[in-house]
Design a protein around this motif. Structure first.
Motif, PDB file in Angstrom:
ATOM      1  N   THR A 175       0.837  -1.208   0.000  1.00  0.00           N
ATOM      2  CA  THR A 175       0.000   0.000   0.000  1.00  0.00           C
ATOM      3  C   THR A 175       0.875   1.264   0.000  1.00  0.00           C
ATOM      4  N   GLU A 176       2.188   1.063   0.025  1.00  0.00           N
ATOM      5  CA  GLU A 176       3.128   2.191  -0.124  1.00  0.00           C
ATOM      6  C   GLU A 176       3.788   2.061  -1.497  1.00  0.00           C
ATOM      7  N   TRP A 177       4.295   3.178  -2.025  1.00  0.00           N
ATOM      8  CA  TRP A 177       4.981   3.146  -3.312  1.00  0.00           C
ATOM      9  C   TRP A 177       6.200   2.229  -3.236  1.00  0.00           C
ATOM     10  N   GLN A 178       6.318   1.345  -4.198  1.00  0.00           N
ATOM     11  CA  GLN A 178       7.476   0.452  -4.287  1.00  0.00           C
ATOM     12  C   GLN A 178       7.782   0.144  -5.735  1.00  0.00           C
ATOM     13  N   ARG A 179       9.037  -0.244  -5.979  1.00  0.00           N
ATOM     14  CA  ARG A 179       9.414  -0.649  -7.347  1.00  0.00           C
ATOM     15  C   ARG A 179       9.294  -2.166  -7.463  1.00  0.00           C
ATOM     16  N   TYR A 180       8.726  -2.637  -8.555  1.00  0.00           N
ATOM     17  CA  TYR A 180       8.587  -4.072  -8.820  1.00  0.00           C
ATOM     18  C   TYR A 180       9.273  -4.384 -10.146  1.00  0.00           C
ATOM     19  N   ALA A 181      10.119  -5.414 -10.121  1.00  0.00           N
ATOM     20  CA  ALA A 181      10.826  -5.794 -11.359  1.00  0.00           C
ATOM     21  C   ALA A 181      10.238  -7.096 -11.886  1.00  0.00           C
ATOM     22  N   PHE A 182      10.280  -7.263 -13.188  1.00  0.00           N
ATOM     23  CA  PHE A 182       9.812  -8.516 -13.798  1.00  0.00           C
ATOM     24  C   PHE A 182      10.628  -8.786 -15.053  1.00  0.00           C
ATOM     25  N   THR A 183      10.552 -10.011 -15.495  1.00  0.00           N
ATOM     26  CA  THR A 183      11.268 -10.412 -16.713  1.00  0.00           C
ATOM     27  C   THR A 183      10.264 -11.049 -17.660  1.00  0.00           C
ATOM     28  N   LEU A 184      10.316 -10.684 -18.909  1.00  0.00           N
ATOM     29  CA  LEU A 184       9.462 -11.322 -19.918  1.00  0.00           C
ATOM     30  C   LEU A 184      10.365 -12.031 -20.916  1.00  0.00           C
ATOM     31  N   THR A 185      10.098 -13.304 -21.154  1.00  0.00           N
ATOM     32  CA  THR A 185      10.920 -14.038 -22.122  1.00  0.00           C
ATOM     33  C   THR A 185      10.031 -14.612 -23.206  1.00  0.00           C
ATOM     34  N   THR A 186      10.380 -14.296 -24.443  1.00  0.00           N
ATOM     35  CA  THR A 186       9.579 -14.815 -25.553  1.00  0.00           C
ATOM     36  C   THR A 186      10.099 -16.199 -25.935  1.00  0.00           C
ATOM     37  N   GLY A 187       9.238 -16.999 -26.506  1.00  0.00           N
ATOM     38  CA  GLY A 187       9.645 -18.325 -26.997  1.00  0.00           C
ATOM     39  C   GLY A 187       9.836 -18.252 -28.501  1.00  0.00           C
ATOM     40  N   ALA A 188       9.085 -19.107 -29.198  1.00  0.00           N
ATOM     41  CA  ALA A 188       9.221 -19.142 -30.660  1.00  0.00           C
ATOM     42  C   ALA A 188       8.340 -18.058 -31.291  1.00  0.00           C
ATOM     43  N   ALA A 189       8.409 -16.854 -30.744  1.00  0.00           N
ATOM     44  CA  ALA A 189       7.513 -15.787 -31.216  1.00  0.00           C
ATOM     45  C   ALA A 189       7.923 -15.319 -32.615  1.00  0.00           C
ATOM     46  N   ARG A 190       6.969 -14.733 -33.292  1.00  0.00           N
ATOM     47  CA  ARG A 190       7.193 -14.159 -34.620  1.00  0.00           C
ATOM     48  C   ARG A 190       7.817 -12.774 -34.452  1.00  0.00           C
ATOM     49  N   LEU A 191       8.797 -12.443 -35.300  1.00  0.00           N
ATOM     50  CA  LEU A 191       9.371 -11.094 -35.274  1.00  0.00           C
ATOM     51  C   LEU A 191       8.287 -10.099 -35.684  1.00  0.00           C
ATOM     52  N   SER A 192       7.986  -9.163 -34.798  1.00  0.00           N
ATOM     53  CA  SER A 192       6.884  -8.261 -35.118  1.00  0.00           C
ATOM     54  C   SER A 192       6.915  -7.011 -34.236  1.00  0.00           C
ATOM     55  N   ALA A 193       6.411  -5.913 -34.819  1.00  0.00           N
ATOM     56  CA  ALA A 193       6.314  -4.670 -34.048  1.00  0.00           C
ATOM     57  C   ALA A 193       4.905  -4.470 -33.505  1.00  0.00           C
ATOM     58  N   ALA A 194       3.965  -5.298 -33.959  1.00  0.00           N
ATOM     59  CA  ALA A 194       2.561  -5.090 -33.605  1.00  0.00           C
ATOM     60  C   ALA A 194       2.232  -5.795 -32.293  1.00  0.00           C
ATOM     61  N   ASN A 195       2.721  -5.220 -31.217  1.00  0.00           N
ATOM     62  CA  ASN A 195       2.483  -5.793 -29.884  1.00  0.00           C
ATOM     63  C   ASN A 195       2.272  -4.667 -28.890  1.00  0.00           C
ATOM     64  N   HIS A 196       1.641  -4.979 -27.777  1.00  0.00           N
ATOM     65  CA  HIS A 196       1.455  -3.997 -26.719  1.00  0.00           C
ATOM     66  C   HIS A 196       1.697  -4.659 -25.369  1.00  0.00           C
TER      67      HIS A 196
END
Ligand code: AHR
Length: 632
Positions: A175-196
């Motif tokens: 309930t207090e401001w804090q920084r949260y870190a995460f990691t995203l790893t793609t698998g056999a994804a298609r090369l693309s710019a159309a993501n959000h």
């Protein structure tokens, strides 16, 4: 026999019919250097323009990560209400994670569950680039109304299918401001710019978000670092220096919007961000230390431009006591760059993660102060000059326009021109007083072609560079501007920029390759030479690398006809028969490279075999060449 002489006759007729420029007679005295080539002649000029850093070189993928870019809308951001979920979002000016970031995005979720989560999403800078088997480092600051809000799921989603490309979970929020870190790893994804990027919760409650960040792998794996393909393109230019942070970006439209270096250092959460004169908000992720590390990564020396009391809406600080705080600020900035750890600002730099001082030889006082109609620059320059020289006598101080009350070490000249203007002015510096200040051509470009220069512009550039190189005893540095443009719709504020890119790829313009060719072959001495004849659009310069016994002949044929040159190399006991030829050429001056055809015009290397102490060489129409010749 008869057939052979017929063939010779036909060939000679063909040769006669082929129109060409009158032959040029070029005599080169290999053993007669006339001046030194500046070892730092070719460098880079940079500022936040055309999405050069945000949405460009700076690796951050989240647009408007601190929600400062907001009028009626909130660029980059929108609400996610899946299925039966109900939520709202708004900028909350009453809370943020730091004094520098006092506002945040408030997400209020009325209804949500595991099947129908609610949250916020970011479209990135014209999409978020997804590559297969790639790890992205992310983080955000957040606080929740209460712990019942539960985990935050972060997902990279395909714009077209909605499919999750990579997912991570932050288990719970404080309930207090804090920084949260995460990691995203793609698998056999298609090369693309159309993501959000989507941040969602599965329970009702309120969450405040700030500084939402996502980085792909960066150049040399620097945290908060730079985009790899763009750094590689710059490295290929072998630039000797980086002039930063502007340009207009240094000055701002208004005094309050000037580049304030102290607000660009330290943790990102302590950087307030600022409006830039190029009509979009700057994240200041590319801050003073990041500029310096960029220099370090590419072995460039910084040319540090300091704010000198003038902003573009004709606002100036009166020289004298009013200007004193700005002078002090500049002295502190210099100390941040070169002070050791025992100095106040050197210690701050060490605390920011860089204990060693950076090299610094040149400081530029202001930018384009000839626009200041108050006439205050002379006195402003003198005040900065006196204070900086007193503390750092070793520094060379650059003036942005001629001044009278003190003699500047270097004058910064800017040229934005059409090809014809550069063709007509390649002798610009031939008569410059060698006892006067040195010259820095801190911004220049042939402006033809959009978003990036076409081959006609490259011809103008190359012609101009022969003149710079021939005069590089006095023209000690030169940098093309602007360097970068994001070619996505709305990415460009200034036409004709050296390197173009979109979310996934980048390309060098023909002018970029002309820079690469000149910068990689500048030699260290200018050689005596004389030219007779030749067409009006033939330009050249000759230098040598004395230690390596290599001669560099740069030649430009900006005409539609071939240009023969009869070359005599005098003074060498032996000239090697085979030379290396690097040629950049096009069918027409309008031909160009683009994001869809990035390599139409690139340098082509070949061997020239007929070299001796005198030989004929023919430049094709519309060509720029470097001929590398070895001698003994
Ligand atoms: O390079 C674009 C702009 O041109 C720079 O910001 C400014 O210095 C010049 O007028």
């Amino acid at each position: 026999m008869f057939m052979l002489s017929m063939l010779a006759f036909v060939l000679s007729l063909a040769a006669q019919e082929q129109p060409q420029q009158t032959a040029a007679k070029l005599e080169v005295q290999i053993q007669q250097p006339v001046a030194k080539v500046s070892p730092i002649l070719y460098g880079l000029m940079t500022e936040e323009i055309n999405y050069s850093y945000d949405g460009g070189l700076y690796g951050e993928l989240v647009r408007n990560r601190t929600f400062h870019d907001s009028n009626w809308d909130l660029p980059g951001w929108s609400l996610v209400e899946k299925g039966i979920s109900v939520a709202s979002m708004e900028v909350d000016k009453s809370t943020g994670p730091s004094a520098a970031l006092p506002l945040s995005l408030k997400l209020k979720v009325e209804r949500a569950d595991a099947a129908d989560p609610a949250g916020i999403q970011n479209t990135g800078f014209w999409g978020i680039p997804v590559r297969p088997a790639t790890t992205y480092q992310g983080s955000f600051y957040a606080k929740a109304s209460d712990r019942s809000v539960g985990p935050v799921t972060v997902t990279l989603r395909d714009d077209n299918t909605g499919a999750a490309v990579a997912t991570a979970t932050v288990p719970s929020l404080s309930t207090e401001w804090q920084r949260y870190a995460f990691t995203l790893t793609t698998g056999a994804a298609r090369l693309s710019a159309a993501n959000h990027l989507v941040l969602c919760v599965e329970h009702p409650g309120t969450v405040w978000f700030d500084l939402v960040s996502l980085f792909p792998p960066t150049y040399q794996d620097r945290p908060n670092g730079n985009r790899v393909d763009l750094m590689e393109k710059l490295a290929a230019m072998k630039p000797a220096f980086l002039r930063f942070p502007g340009g207009n970006y240094l000055e701002g439209d208004h005094l309050s919007q000037r580049y304030q270096w102290k607000k660009t250092i330290g943790p990102l959460v302590d950087r307030p961000t600022h409006p830039s004169p190029w009509h979009y908000h700057s994240s200041d992720g590319m801050g003073l230390l990041e500029f310096l590390e960029w220099c370090e990564d590419l072995h460039m020396q910084p040319v540090l431009a300091i704010y000198a009391g003038y902003s573009m809406a004709q606002e100036h600080v009166t020289p004298g006591p009013e200007l004193e705080p700005y002078v002090d600020d500049a002295l502190q900035e210099i100390e941040y760059v070169i002070g050791d750890r025992n100095t106040k600002w050197g210690a701050v730099r060490a605390g920011d993660g860089h204990p060693e001082a950076f090299p610094l030889n040149f400081v530029e006082i202001g930018n384009e102060d000839f626009f200041d109609r108050s006439g205050s620059y002379d006195a402003r320059y003198a005040q900065f000059y006196a204070a900086i020289k007193k503390k750092y006598p070793q520094l060379q101080l650059i003036a942005t326009t001629p001044v009278k009350s003190v003699r500047p070490d270097v004058i910064d000249d800017h040229f934005y021109r059409a090809p014809e203007e550069f063709f007509a002015d390649t002798h610009h510096y031939d008569k410059t007083d060698r006892n006067g200040p040195k010259v820095f051509v801190g911004e220049w470009a042939t402006r033809k072609g959009t978003p990036t220069p076409d081959f006609g512009a490259a011809l103008g550039d190359a012609a101009w560079m022969t003149g710079l190189e021939r005069n590089s005893d006095i023209v000690i540095m030169a940098s093309y501007a602007p360097l970068f443009v994001n070619v996505n719709p709305g990415g460009m504020q200034w036409e004709t920029d050296l390197i173009g890119y979109n979310t996934l790829a980048s390309y060098g313009s023909p002018a970029y390759y002309a820079q690469v060719m000149f910068s990689n072959h500048h030699g260290d001495e200018i050689i005596r030479s004389t030219l007779e004849g030749g067409g009006p659009r033939f330009f050249y310069s000759v230098t040598r690398d004395a230690a390596k016994n290599v001669l560099y002949l740069k030649a430009v044929n900006a005409s539609s006809l071939p240009q023969p040159i009869d070359i005599t190399l005098a003074g060498a006991s032996e000239v090697q028969n085979d030379g290396k030829l690097i040629r950049l050429s096009a069918k027409t001056p309008n031909e160009t490279n683009s994001i869809s055809e990035p390599a139409k015009i690139v340098p082509v290397e070949s061997t020239v075999n007929n070299i001796g102490s005198s030989f004929r060489h023919v430049l094709p129409p519309f060509s720029i060449e470097v001929l590398e010749i070895n001698w003994r």
